[in-house]
Design an enzyme around this catalytic site. Structure first.
Site, PDB file in Angstrom:
ATOM      1  N   ASP A   1       0.812  -1.228   0.000  1.00 54.68           N
ATOM      2  CA  ASP A   1       0.000   0.000   0.000  1.00 54.68           C
ATOM      3  C   ASP A   1       0.844   1.276   0.000  1.00 54.68           C
ATOM      4  O   ASP A   1       0.582   2.201   0.773  1.00 54.68           O
ATOM      5  CB  ASP A   1      -0.951   0.018   1.203  1.00 54.68           C
ATOM      6  CG  ASP A   1      -2.054  -1.020   1.107  1.00 54.68           C
ATOM      7  OD1 ASP A   1      -2.043  -1.801   0.143  1.00 54.68           O
ATOM      8  OD2 ASP A   1      -2.917  -1.041   1.990  1.00 54.68           O
TER       9      ASP A   1
ATOM     10  N   ASP B   1      -0.507  -4.536  -3.694  1.00 56.08           N
ATOM     11  CA  ASP B   1      -1.507  -3.477  -3.905  1.00 56.08           C
ATOM     12  C   ASP B   1      -0.894  -2.089  -3.729  1.00 56.08           C
ATOM     13  O   ASP B   1      -1.500  -1.208  -3.102  1.00 56.08           O
ATOM     14  CB  ASP B   1      -2.677  -3.638  -2.919  1.00 56.08           C
ATOM     15  CG  ASP B   1      -3.322  -5.013  -2.970  1.00 56.08           C
ATOM     16  OD1 ASP B   1      -3.287  -5.645  -4.043  1.00 56.08           O
ATOM     17  OD2 ASP B   1      -3.848  -5.464  -1.940  1.00 56.08           O
TER      18      ASP B   1
END
Length: 367
Positions: A179, A200
């Site tokens: 992230d 991600d």
């Protein structure tokens, strides 16, 4: 006395031919200020000083060479945050979602973990590295069940908060692992830059254009030999009503040493767990959009391109599976050893071209 001064100022401003207000000198951030005027030893202190300027003019913050361990937020509109280069100016912090909820107004650890939060309109950031240096690799390498292992290991470098708009990053490095970049505001552009992470690492529901940049996948600490995918470049949660999500244009998808061939997905659909009148579950309207246009892809990109992602079912378990075939995923004119692709049945045909994306974006005009 104050009333008299105010009247004098108004009469001067209203006088015919009165000159415009002088542009203020930049605020400075230095490792040591000594006797320098308008100088601060932290970026956060300089941003607080900038907030005292209630005008609508641009305020420049000149950040010198050095490493600044802090966790600032940009709240004032029209801020330039200018460093000396990605190899010379470094902003870093090591917050992780497991312990960072107290930093966020909504008590959300992922957003709270950000090293830099942008919550303003018209912001220019250049010439620096922004990093979340939480030791993700050491934590990832711990076996499941180890009491030392942090389960919520999201560690954001930059959050583009819900009130952010018209944010431009130029010649920056955004470094993290899981992230790295959270886009949850309106419009942002990143160009001539490096974004690095693994799980991600470009995610959220904002409108984001990344162009002429390097998107670098970093290695994992855990063994992932038995998994279909070790890492995921994007995880968009774009609302179905929003025409543009994450667009990566004329950029290079590269990898760090230790990232295997065919181990990384271009993206997977994130449906955030959301509270509704009838319960708390994955948002069905977050039909994520990620589009790659004219990009060079190294051999670490998986031939399937895209992956599924679990979400919260209505019974509270993580058993809802969201498929790329039901998302807004596309790539156009990819090249390089990672551009070879199997047909997995993605049928969405609404990918915007770059001209459409540019019309939806913005041009900053610092005075």
């Amino acid at each position: 006395m104050k009333t008299a001064l105010t009247a004098l100022c108004l009469s001067l401003l209203c006088a015919a031919g009165a000159p415009a207000l002088a542009k203020p000198a930049p605020l400075k951030v230095r490792a040591s200020c000594a006797e320098q005027p308008r100088c601060f030893t932290t970026i956060g202190a300089a941003l607080e000083a900038a907030e005292q300027d209630r005008s609508d003019r641009w305020v420049t913050i000149d950040v010198g060479a050095g490493a600044f361990r802090e966790k600032p937020t940009i709240r004032r509109n029209r801020i330039r945050l200018i460093g000396r280069g990605i190899g010379r100016t470094r902003l870093h912090f090591d917050a992780v979602a497991e312990h960072a909820a107290h930093y966020d107004r909504g008590r959300w650890g992922t957003a709270g973990s950000a090293t830099l939060t942008v919550a303003a309109d018209q912001v220019l950031i250049s010439g620096m590295t922004i990093e979340n240096d939480f030791d993700y690799l050491a934590n990832d390498a711990l076996p499941e069940g180890d009491p030392r292992k942090i389960s919520n290991s999201q560690a954001v470098a930059v959050t583009l908060d819900t009130t952010s708009d018209r944010v431009l990053f130029d010649r920056v490095a955004l470094l993290g692992y899981q992230d790295t970049l959270f886009t949850r505001g309106k419009r942002a552009i990143i160009r001539n830059s490096l974004i690095a992470g693994n799980v991600d690492f470009i995610f959220g529901n904002g409108t984001l254009l990344i162009e002429r940049s390097e998107v670098r996948t970093r290695r994992r600490g855990a063994a992932t030999d038995g998994e279909a995918f070790a890492s995921f470049v994007t995880a968009p949660s774009t609302p179905i009503s929003q025409p543009i999500g994450i667009v990566i244009y004329r950029s290079r998808l590269t990898r760090e040493a230790g990232v295997a061939d065919g181990s990384v997905a271009l993206g997977r659909p994130w449906h955030p767990t959301t509270v509704f009148p009838d319960g708390r579950y994955a948002d069905p309207a977050a039909i994520g959009q990620a589009v790659f246009i004219d990009c060079h892809m190294d051999a670490h990109i998986h031939p399937d391109g895209w992956a599924s992602m679990p979400g919260t079912a209505r019974d509270g378990t993580k058993t809802a599976i969201f498929r790329p075939q039901d998302s807004r995923f596309a790539e156009v004119r990819s090249r390089g050893p990672g551009a070879r692709r199997r047909d997995i049945g993605i049928t969405w045909k609404g990918a915007p071209d770059i001209a459409t994306v540019r019309r939806a974006m913005f041009v900053l005009d610092p005075d």
